[in-house]
Write a protein that holds these residues in place. Structure first.
Motif, PDB file in Angstrom:
ATOM      1  N   ALA A  98      -7.015   0.484   8.377  1.00 41.20           N
ATOM      2  CA  ALA A  98      -8.673   0.280   8.226  1.00 41.20           C
ATOM      3  C   ALA A  98      -8.578   0.060   6.569  1.00 41.20           C
ATOM      4  O   ALA A  98      -9.652  -0.563   6.490  1.00 41.20           O
ATOM      5  CB  ALA A  98      -9.145   1.335   9.281  1.00 41.20           C
ATOM      6  N   THR A  99      -7.887   0.672   6.219  1.00 36.81           N
ATOM      7  CA  THR A  99      -7.390   0.707   4.553  1.00 36.81           C
ATOM      8  C   THR A  99      -7.384  -0.708   4.207  1.00 36.81           C
ATOM      9  O   THR A  99      -7.743  -1.826   3.405  1.00 36.81           O
ATOM     10  CB  THR A  99      -7.033   1.879   4.257  1.00 36.81           C
ATOM     11  N   ASN A 153      -3.833  -8.412   8.582  1.00 36.55           N
ATOM     12  CA  ASN A 153      -4.499  -7.972  10.034  1.00 36.55           C
ATOM     13  C   ASN A 153      -3.431  -6.741   9.624  1.00 36.55           C
ATOM     14  O   ASN A 153      -2.036  -7.529   9.826  1.00 36.55           O
ATOM     15  CB  ASN A 153      -4.348  -8.964  11.352  1.00 36.55           C
ATOM     16  N   TRP A 190       0.518  -1.627  -0.136  1.00 37.48           N
ATOM     17  CA  TRP A 190      -0.108  -0.059   0.398  1.00 37.48           C
ATOM     18  C   TRP A 190       0.586   0.782   0.378  1.00 37.48           C
ATOM     19  O   TRP A 190       0.748   1.783   0.533  1.00 37.48           O
ATOM     20  CB  TRP A 190      -0.887   0.073   1.234  1.00 37.48           C
ATOM     21  N   GLU A 250      -6.978  -3.257   5.995  1.00 36.88           N
ATOM     22  CA  GLU A 250      -7.734  -4.308   5.859  1.00 36.88           C
ATOM     23  C   GLU A 250      -9.142  -4.317   5.789  1.00 36.88           C
ATOM     24  O   GLU A 250     -10.097  -5.594   5.235  1.00 36.88           O
ATOM     25  CB  GLU A 250      -8.124  -4.594   7.855  1.00 36.88           C
ATOM     26  N   ARG A 251      -9.421  -3.358   5.060  1.00 42.27           N
ATOM     27  CA  ARG A 251     -10.938  -3.460   4.036  1.00 42.27           C
ATOM     28  C   ARG A 251     -10.034  -3.770   2.404  1.00 42.27           C
ATOM     29  O   ARG A 251     -11.021  -4.658   2.490  1.00 42.27           O
ATOM     30  CB  ARG A 251     -11.453  -2.115   3.701  1.00 42.27           C
ATOM     31  N   GLU A 252      -9.523  -3.390   2.498  1.00 40.35           N
ATOM     32  CA  GLU A 252      -8.917  -3.416   0.609  1.00 40.35           C
ATOM     33  C   GLU A 252      -8.436  -5.226   0.826  1.00 40.35           C
ATOM     34  O   GLU A 252      -8.293  -5.534  -0.337  1.00 40.35           O
ATOM     35  CB  GLU A 252      -7.631  -3.203   0.501  1.00 40.35           C
ATOM     36  N   ASN A 253      -7.660  -5.972   2.132  1.00 40.56           N
ATOM     37  CA  ASN A 253      -7.732  -6.799   1.797  1.00 40.56           C
ATOM     38  C   ASN A 253      -7.547  -7.618   3.256  1.00 40.56           C
ATOM     39  O   ASN A 253      -7.178  -7.787   4.516  1.00 40.56           O
ATOM     40  CB  ASN A 253      -6.170  -7.930   1.822  1.00 40.56           C
ATOM     41  N   PRO A 254      -9.169  -8.271   3.802  1.00 44.79           N
ATOM     42  CA  PRO A 254      -9.687  -9.023   4.406  1.00 44.79           C
ATOM     43  C   PRO A 254      -9.139 -10.088   5.151  1.00 44.79           C
ATOM     44  O   PRO A 254      -9.629 -10.857   6.159  1.00 44.79           O
ATOM     45  CB  PRO A 254     -11.073  -9.221   4.253  1.00 44.79           C
TER      46      PRO A 254
END
Length: 70
Positions: free
Chosen positions: A24-25, A34, A11, A27-31
């Motif tokens: 947060a970004t 962590n 990223w 974890e949202r883009e790659n669930p």
């Protein structure tokens, strides 16, 4: 990175962003990962893991290095 890791792995666009927003970004883009925020002068565990992204922040809490899987 590694062929075995799934999803987005790096990223660069998050350098300079507040660490909590970056985590947060990520974890949202790659669930599958962590995101773990590392304050200045904190040393990470050096083993490689596909489910972890270290988010290095500076004294102001902003991302100082490109977050990537590891």
């Amino acid at each position: 990175m590694s062929d075995e890791c799934k999803g987005k792995e790096s990223w660069p666009e998050l350098v300079g962003v507040p660490g909590n927003v970056a985590a947060a970004t990520i974890e949202r883009e790659n669930p599958l990962v962590n995101a773990i925020i590392l304050p200045p002068r904190t040393f990470p565990i050096l083993d490689f893991r596909c489910d972890r992204v270290w988010v290095y922040v500076d004294g102001n809490g902003n991302v100082r290095r490109v977050p990537k899987i590891g």
